[in-house]
Motif scaffolding. Structure first.
Motif, PDB file in Angstrom:
ATOM      1  N   SER A  87     -24.875  10.734  24.541  1.00 53.94           N
ATOM      2  CA  SER A  87     -24.809   9.827  25.908  1.00 53.94           C
ATOM      3  C   SER A  87     -23.782  10.110  26.585  1.00 53.94           C
ATOM      4  O   SER A  87     -24.159  10.447  27.650  1.00 53.94           O
ATOM      5  CB  SER A  87     -24.655   8.358  25.159  1.00 53.94           C
ATOM      6  OG  SER A  87     -25.773   7.948  24.342  1.00 53.94           O
ATOM      7  N   GLY A  88     -22.723  10.469  26.167  1.00 63.67           N
ATOM      8  CA  GLY A  88     -21.799  10.693  27.073  1.00 63.67           C
ATOM      9  C   GLY A  88     -21.964  11.987  27.736  1.00 63.67           C
ATOM     10  O   GLY A  88     -21.556  12.258  28.870  1.00 63.67           O
ATOM     11  N   ALA A  89     -22.117  13.204  27.027  1.00 62.17           N
ATOM     12  CA  ALA A  89     -22.683  14.434  27.551  1.00 62.17           C
ATOM     13  C   ALA A  89     -23.700  14.145  28.565  1.00 62.17           C
ATOM     14  O   ALA A  89     -23.785  14.827  29.683  1.00 62.17           O
ATOM     15  CB  ALA A  89     -22.970  15.370  26.544  1.00 62.17           C
ATOM     16  N   ARG A  91     -24.674  11.492  30.295  1.00 58.42           N
ATOM     17  CA  ARG A  91     -24.150  11.002  31.473  1.00 58.42           C
ATOM     18  C   ARG A  91     -23.344  11.768  32.660  1.00 58.42           C
ATOM     19  O   ARG A  91     -23.611  11.883  33.758  1.00 58.42           O
ATOM     20  CB  ARG A  91     -23.237   9.706  31.117  1.00 58.42           C
ATOM     21  CG  ARG A  91     -23.971   8.507  30.776  1.00 58.42           C
ATOM     22  CD  ARG A  91     -23.203   7.148  30.841  1.00 58.42           C
ATOM     23  NE  ARG A  91     -21.911   7.192  30.397  1.00 58.42           N
ATOM     24  CZ  ARG A  91     -21.692   6.903  28.891  1.00 58.42           C
ATOM     25  NH1 ARG A  91     -22.615   6.904  28.142  1.00 58.42           N
ATOM     26  NH2 ARG A  91     -20.582   7.120  28.554  1.00 58.42           N
ATOM     27  N   GLU A  92     -22.375  12.812  31.824  1.00 56.82           N
ATOM     28  CA  GLU A  92     -21.721  13.675  32.515  1.00 56.82           C
ATOM     29  C   GLU A  92     -22.631  14.556  33.294  1.00 56.82           C
ATOM     30  O   GLU A  92     -22.581  14.991  34.440  1.00 56.82           O
ATOM     31  CB  GLU A  92     -20.825  14.447  31.621  1.00 56.82           C
ATOM     32  CG  GLU A  92     -19.350  14.359  31.959  1.00 56.82           C
ATOM     33  CD  GLU A  92     -18.495  15.044  31.162  1.00 56.82           C
ATOM     34  OE1 GLU A  92     -17.702  14.492  30.524  1.00 56.82           O
ATOM     35  OE2 GLU A  92     -18.316  16.207  31.246  1.00 56.82           O
ATOM     36  N   GLN A  93     -23.568  15.064  32.489  1.00 59.17           N
ATOM     37  CA  GLN A  93     -24.537  16.162  33.038  1.00 59.17           C
ATOM     38  C   GLN A  93     -25.466  15.556  34.278  1.00 59.17           C
ATOM     39  O   GLN A  93     -25.747  16.156  35.152  1.00 59.17           O
ATOM     40  CB  GLN A  93     -25.435  16.639  31.927  1.00 59.17           C
ATOM     41  CG  GLN A  93     -24.924  17.559  30.989  1.00 59.17           C
ATOM     42  CD  GLN A  93     -25.707  18.461  29.972  1.00 59.17           C
ATOM     43  OE1 GLN A  93     -26.769  18.623  30.434  1.00 59.17           O
ATOM     44  NE2 GLN A  93     -25.216  18.521  28.746  1.00 59.17           N
ATOM     45  N   ASN A  96     -22.943  15.293  37.352  1.00 62.48           N
ATOM     46  CA  ASN A  96     -22.605  16.759  37.875  1.00 62.48           C
ATOM     47  C   ASN A  96     -23.875  17.505  38.109  1.00 62.48           C
ATOM     48  O   ASN A  96     -23.714  18.532  38.650  1.00 62.48           O
ATOM     49  CB  ASN A  96     -21.641  17.465  37.164  1.00 62.48           C
ATOM     50  CG  ASN A  96     -22.191  18.063  35.919  1.00 62.48           C
ATOM     51  OD1 ASN A  96     -23.383  18.307  35.796  1.00 62.48           O
ATOM     52  ND2 ASN A  96     -21.506  17.870  34.610  1.00 62.48           N
ATOM     53  N   GLY A  97     -25.012  16.968  38.170  1.00 56.87           N
ATOM     54  CA  GLY A  97     -26.437  17.438  38.703  1.00 56.87           C
ATOM     55  C   GLY A  97     -26.797  18.454  37.882  1.00 56.87           C
ATOM     56  O   GLY A  97     -27.804  18.886  38.033  1.00 56.87           O
ATOM     57  N   THR A  98     -26.482  18.678  36.687  1.00 57.12           N
ATOM     58  CA  THR A  98     -27.048  19.390  35.605  1.00 57.12           C
ATOM     59  C   THR A  98     -28.586  19.103  35.433  1.00 57.12           C
ATOM     60  O   THR A  98     -29.616  19.716  35.234  1.00 57.12           O
ATOM     61  CB  THR A  98     -26.378  19.847  34.455  1.00 57.12           C
ATOM     62  OG1 THR A  98     -25.069  19.631  34.521  1.00 57.12           O
ATOM     63  CG2 THR A  98     -26.935  21.020  33.733  1.00 57.12           C
TER      64      THR A  98
ATOM     65  N   PRO B 278     -20.160  14.672  21.882  1.00 62.35           N
ATOM     66  CA  PRO B 278     -21.355  14.406  22.442  1.00 62.35           C
ATOM     67  C   PRO B 278     -21.152  12.782  23.268  1.00 62.35           C
ATOM     68  O   PRO B 278     -21.796  12.662  24.314  1.00 62.35           O
ATOM     69  CB  PRO B 278     -22.538  14.020  21.156  1.00 62.35           C
ATOM     70  CG  PRO B 278     -22.054  15.150  20.321  1.00 62.35           C
ATOM     71  CD  PRO B 278     -20.567  14.963  20.169  1.00 62.35           C
ATOM     72  N   GLU B 279     -20.589  11.880  22.476  1.00 63.57           N
ATOM     73  CA  GLU B 279     -20.447  10.465  23.005  1.00 63.57           C
ATOM     74  C   GLU B 279     -19.110  10.592  24.274  1.00 63.57           C
ATOM     75  O   GLU B 279     -19.105   9.622  24.517  1.00 63.57           O
ATOM     76  CB  GLU B 279     -20.326   9.743  21.961  1.00 63.57           C
ATOM     77  CG  GLU B 279     -21.764   9.530  21.382  1.00 63.57           C
ATOM     78  CD  GLU B 279     -22.886   8.914  21.918  1.00 63.57           C
ATOM     79  OE1 GLU B 279     -22.572   7.942  22.780  1.00 63.57           O
ATOM     80  OE2 GLU B 279     -23.973   9.395  21.891  1.00 63.57           O
ATOM     81  N   ALA B 280     -18.412  11.554  24.185  1.00 66.45           N
ATOM     82  CA  ALA B 280     -17.243  11.301  24.792  1.00 66.45           C
ATOM     83  C   ALA B 280     -17.385  11.685  26.361  1.00 66.45           C
ATOM     84  O   ALA B 280     -18.476  12.306  26.640  1.00 66.45           O
ATOM     85  CB  ALA B 280     -16.179  12.465  24.419  1.00 66.45           C
ATOM     86  N   ALA B 281     -16.555  10.957  27.035  1.00 60.21           N
ATOM     87  CA  ALA B 281     -16.841  11.181  28.543  1.00 60.21           C
ATOM     88  C   ALA B 281     -15.309  10.891  29.296  1.00 60.21           C
ATOM     89  O   ALA B 281     -14.596  10.113  28.671  1.00 60.21           O
ATOM     90  CB  ALA B 281     -17.598  10.126  29.053  1.00 60.21           C
TER      91      ALA B 281
ATOM     92  N   PRO C 196     -23.405  23.768  38.254  1.00 61.66           N
ATOM     93  CA  PRO C 196     -24.101  22.945  37.208  1.00 61.66           C
ATOM     94  C   PRO C 196     -25.681  23.135  36.675  1.00 61.66           C
ATOM     95  O   PRO C 196     -26.160  23.085  35.601  1.00 61.66           O
ATOM     96  CB  PRO C 196     -23.910  21.600  37.676  1.00 61.66           C
ATOM     97  CG  PRO C 196     -23.904  21.671  39.105  1.00 61.66           C
ATOM     98  CD  PRO C 196     -23.524  22.948  39.397  1.00 61.66           C
ATOM     99  N   GLY C 197     -26.260  23.651  37.839  1.00 63.11           N
ATOM    100  CA  GLY C 197     -28.024  23.758  37.331  1.00 63.11           C
ATOM    101  C   GLY C 197     -28.158  24.780  36.369  1.00 63.11           C
ATOM    102  O   GLY C 197     -29.514  24.973  35.980  1.00 63.11           O
TER     103      GLY C 197
END
Lengths: 374, 320, 349
Positions: A87-89, A91-93, A96-98, B278-281, C196-197
């Motif tokens: 989830s964290g990765a 939301r981050e992606q 940042n638009g990935t 994975p869950e870190a932000a 990023p893409g």
């Protein structure tokens, strides 16, 4: 063998290998190019094309696999993928638009909402609760398939207060069941997880005097047996007798499960019972038409509800900078929210989720209709 | 009869072309520079991404769930301890075994089998760490369970062996699996070094009436000393950074103690990063990368120590 | 009349059947003891038997042959049992992988990818992952092997200056980079440079190259150091330029060791899950272009199938692991053939 012969043989062997490798792979499920196969879809009748990438919660992986597979079959011009990085990765992606969409066990934090709005070209992001999954309390006691456990008992097992399986707290709720004299080994998730968060929130809501740690994605007690991800926890539970843990209900396998005390009854886990919880829950304070986040009523005493649930959100922008992204995301989300999509993921051997109610579907569809290209 | 050579003739004779040498030397030093640049980049990136974790205030850190309320150093301290403990245990188990196996292959086994045996040990290096994790969980834990239970019952008064709890998801099991994982790397390198021992030294030793073991002690081991340390460093590098196997075997905790047989006590930095990433932000990611930086520094210090040891015992080596 | 005492021990050695019979008796005793103490435990019994043997043979030898031979026998016993000990995890591991992996391994598994597979579907295989692993590891090798070999050459042949000391030091530092940190580095590098893409196999290859290079450098350096100086000096004396000496004499002599070192490095990274998980992720379709688009790789495939759970996925995970091991075995074989091919006559061992 002469040196020259050996060289030639070597080169020939390597090239043969290379050719075989590149020529002979095939798709596991063949699709006809150019023709959208049948099935009632809520997508547009025009061909979707381009690439759509999503990432996020690994809890959704099984369902997303099914959705991606089916949706790709119906829209062969579209390259769709979901990467279960967490989830964290995710939301981050997304921020940042990935990726164009994400799946997350947790709603956006306030500072993330700002960043997400910026990513969505100034428009609000969407958070749709399209994944409702019951969390089962499982144990490994040979010969015992189900046990009744009150919320208080469950809390005391997981804080370590109840140390033996034939403790009166468990025995009283299960007359007639022969409980062994062995030690109770509570197992938790060692990683920060939405399942842990939802489970601890439940414990904090129903037994606050026993479970004083509140709700958190990180298990608060030290010195316990734990595993990484659901498969790690299951490895531990299956590997020793007397273990008890909380896992996503679709992964129960043939372990014993607990029927949780709700009001005066004991309710075993099921998708329908889990779905009832969302019906009796209120939206969060900062919810909006596009961000349908809920404050789950875990201490409900409504009959027939199973209160230990995980709600995972699908995240997207309400505004993209190109037509293709907007159309693709809207179509895919519509598919996920549709009866067909929800039923597909609700199958026991796929993901066992609780399909969303029709009233929720209306709200979700209204939000999806707002996706546009700015 | 003297031959007359004009001095001009001598001066005109050109030395052989230096171009090949220049190009090759350029390539070689270019590669060296590439290493420097790469490492500078990695260090730079690590420090940049880790900096927010060091400069964050107590308040900001307490908001991050993965820190469980500790400050940054309270979080990293036990992780460092767990990493060093598991790697040290793994080395202590693996290095003597590796020397024994390498000796076996190079000096004790029948000549014809030696290559095949070496190949079999190299096979262990081929196995991905995920499989070691699964094997550890499904086979090794069952095997060590009675051993640990016995140790805990009989020698439980020692802090090392107290309070064993099944299943055996403790740092001892993790170290055992780590030892098995680093064995092939260390063995393969040491084996090659043993095989390169000058035959002259070996035969001289044997000619003086030494037993095989004495020959090994006199001719083989001293020659291989720096190679053994170097190989151990390679193995240590692998052990310190091993992620997946530890992740799947250890029930982690954030305590500093020597309770080797209890679950939920220790955690290594690498496994922790893989677990939480994975869950870190936000700040959580910075904290995790900062722990990675700590791991980096630890390895660096250990390597410096090893280099110092090797330098003090500078042996004859071919290129000197 | 003077008696001459020599240091050489002239006592007769033990008859060949003696150590073997002691071994047999010790093993029997060991297994017997565990059988009577609790349940019959073959592994524990054998271990106990081996310990008994070491004690017995050392004692017998000390008395009959003398201290030096006793030490030698003990050393032999230790060395052989070290090897036997390492065979135990190897055999059980290989057995586990083969028996679990064979349930699904086969041509169909090797030639299909995971497009359209979900739930308990029996379809699906690892073709896309095999292609991805070979391409990404191949690219990583292409980057790291030349750099690694040339760095080792620099350190050994041109070394001694300050730069060389820094480089040695930094290679040591590099061996300690955890695989996941290498992945984070590669991810951020391409994030900054390409935006990023951009997701491709190249990012994973860079991460793996960072992990491979120090291993290559260290192993090759050790091998080059072992080449005797006499060979170099003989070449120089014949007027061979330095670079030709290095290529034709030093490298050629050390080629067996170099290939082993390179193979170790490849084997080390081919099973790396963590960096590929965060840089390249996983996809279901086959992608032949390593510079564009996500790719599947075997270790990530194995991990994700295992994490997904379920009967079919679990079988696929084991079959994927078996495939990975087979690929590395093949690489090892190729390496041995290459080194035998190239090694100058008389160096083969």
């Amino acid at each position: 063998m002469k040196l020259a012969n050996r060289r030639v043989a070597g080169i020939a062997a390597v090239s043969a290998l290379a050719i075989t490798l590149s020529a002979c792979g095939q798709d596991a499920v063949q699709t006809d190019d150019g023709a959208a196969t049948g099935g009632a879809t809520t997508g547009t009748s025009e061909e979707l094309s381009g690439a759509l990438a999503g990432a996020g919660a690994s809890s959704q992986e099984a369902g997303q696999n099914a959705w991606v597979a089916e949706f790709s079959t119906q829209n062969p011009g579209l390259t769709l993928s979901y990467d279960p990085t967490g989830s964290g990765a995710g939301r981050e992606q997304f921020i940042n638009g990935t990726v164009q969409f994400a799946g997350s066990d947790a709603a956006f934090k306030p500072e993330e909402i700002e960043a997400a709005t910026e990513r969505c070209y100034g428009a609000e992001p969407l958070e749709l609760p399209l994944w409702v999954s019951p969390i089962a309390v499982v144990f490994n006691l040979p010969g015992i398939e189900t046990l009744n456990m009150t919320p208080d008992t469950i809390a005391r097992v997981f804080t370590g207060e109840i140390t033996s399986w034939n403790d009166p707290a468990i025995a009283d709720a299960n007359p007639g069941v022969e409980l062994p004299d062995s030690a109770v080994v509570a197992v938790n998730r060692s990683d920060d997880s939405g399942t842990t968060e939802n489970f601890t929130e439940y414990l904090a809501a129903v037994a606050p005097d026993v479970w004083t740690y509140g709700g958190d994605g990180v298990w608060p007690i030290e010195g316990t047996q734990s595993g990484a991800q659901t498969s790690g926890v299951l490895e531990v539970v299956n590997g020793a007798e007397g273990t008890i843990a909380y896992v996503d209900a679709s992964r129960v396998g043939d372990l014993g499960t607990a029927a949780v005390g709700v009001g005066d009854e004991f309710v075993p886990y099921s998708a329908e019972a889990a779905a009832r919880v969302l019906e009796v829950s209120e939206p969060t304070e900062d919810a909006s038409d596009l961000r349908l986040t809920y404050e789950l009523a875990r201490d409900t005493t409504e009959s027939g509800t199973y209160p230990i649930v995980l709600v995972s959100y699908m995240i997207a922008c309400s505004q993209y900078d190109n037509e293709a992204d907007a159309t693709n995301v809207a179509a895919y989300f519509s598919y996920i929210a549709s009866e067909e999509g929800q039923e597909l993921a609700a199958q026991a051997d796929v993901a066992g989720i609780a399909p969303i109610s029709d009233s929720l579907r209306e709200k979700v569809t209204a939000a999806i209709d707002q996706i546009s290209a700015g | 009869m003297a031959v007359q050579i004009e001095t001009s003739q001598v001066r005109d004779l050109k030395p052989p072309s230096n171009l090949g040498n220049k190009v090759f030397a350029g390539l070689a030093s270019g590669a060296g520079w590439a290493i420097l640049v790469t490492l500078a980049a990695v260090a730079l990136f690590l420090v940049l991404r880790a900096a927010p974790a060091f400069t964050a205030s107590e308040e900001e850190l307490s908001g991050e769930g993965i820190l469980r309320g500790y400050g940054f150093w309270g979080y990293v301290g036990p992780l460092l301890f767990g990493t060093v403990l598991s790697s040290a245990l793994a080395l202590v188990i693996a290095v003597p075994l590796s020397i024994g196996i390498a000796l076996f292959i190079s000096h004790y086994a029948p000549r014809r089998l030696a290559q095949g045996l070496g190949y079999i040990v190299d096979l262990l290096a081929a196995i991905p760490s995920v499989i070691f994790g699964l094997w550890g969980a499904r086979w090794l834990m069952g095997v060590v369970d009675p051993v640990f239970a016995w140790l805990s019952d009989t020698l439980g008064f020692l802090p090392f062996f107290q309070d064993y709890l099944p299943p055996a998801r403790n740092i001892m099991t993790a170290s055992l699996v780590l030892a098995v994982m680093i064995l092939p790397i260390i063995t393969a390198t040491i084996r090659e070094v043993f095989l390169q021992t000058p035959r002259l030294h070996e035969e001289a030793s044997l000619a003086l009436g030494a037993t095989r073991w004495e020959m090994v002690q006199q001719a083989v081991l001293p020659f291989a000393r720096s190679g053994i340390i170097s190989a151990s460093m390679l193995g240590l590098g692998r052990a310190l950074g091993e992620t997946m196997a530890v992740l799947m075997i250890l029930s982690p905790g954030f305590l500093v103690n020597f309770n080797l047989l209890m679950p939920g006590q220790h955690q290594t930095i690498a496994a922790n990063i893989a677990n939480q990433f994975p869950e870190a932000a936000g700040l959580g990611v910075n904290v995790l990368i900062a722990t990675g930086l700590m791991l980096f520094i630890i390895t660096f210090l250990v390597n410096m120590a090893a280099r110092a040891i090797i330098a003090r015992r500078a042996e004859f080596s071919g290129a000197n | 009349m003077t008696t001459i005492t020599t240091a050489v021990d002239t006592r007769p050695r033990l008859a060949p059947w003696v150590p073997w019979s002691i071994l047999g008796l010790s093993l029997a005793a060991g297994i017997g003891i565990t059988a009577t103490a609790g349940s019959l435990n073959l592994l524990g019994g054998t271990a106990l038997g081996v310990v008994l043997y070491m004690v017995a043979i050392t004692a017998v030898s000390w008395v009959r042959e003398g201290e030096r031979w006793a030490r030698d026998r003990l050393a032999s016993a230790l060395v052989v049992s070290a090897f036997a000990l390492v065979m135990v995890p190897l055999v059980s591991l290989v057995w586990m992988v083969v028996s679990e992996g064979m349930k699904r391994f086969g041509p169909q598994f090797l030639y299909t990818n995971m497009v359209g597979v979900y739930g308990e579907s029996e379809l699906g295989g690892a073709y896309h992952a095999i292609v991805g692993t070979l391409l990404i590891t191949g690219l990583a090798s292409l980057i790291s092997i030349p750099i690694g070999i040339f760095t080792a050459i620099y350190l050994v042949e041109y070394g001694g200056g300050r730069i060389a000391r820094y480089v040695t030091f930094l290679v040591d530092v590099m061996t300690g980079i955890p695989s996941i940190v290498a992945g984070l580095f590669a991810f951020s590098l391409f994030f900054t440079v390409a935006g990023p893409g951009y997701k491709s196999g190249l990012i994973g290859a860079v991460a793996l190259a960072v992990l491979m290079t120090p291993v290559v450098v260290r192993s090759v350096e050790e091998m080059l150091k072992l080449v005797p100086n006499e060979l170099r000096e003989a070449a120089y004396a014949l007027g061979v330029p330095k670079w030709l000496t290095i290529v034709k004499v030093v490298l050629r002599t050390a080629v067996a060791g170099i290939t082993t070192g390179v193979m170790i490095a490849i084997a080390r990274v081919i099973g790396e899950t963590a960096p590929l998980l965060i840089t390249v992720g996983i996809v279901a379709n086959t992608n032949f272009n390593v510079f564009d688009g996500r790719m599947a790789t075997l270790p990530v495939f194995v991990f994700r199938q295992y994490a997904q759970g379920g009967q079919a996925a679990s079988e696929r995970a084991w079959a994927g692991a078996l495939t990975l091991i087979l690929i590395v075995m093949l690489l090892n074989l190729v390496a041995r053939l290459i080194s035998r091919w190239f090694a100058p006559r008389g160096m083969a061992h």
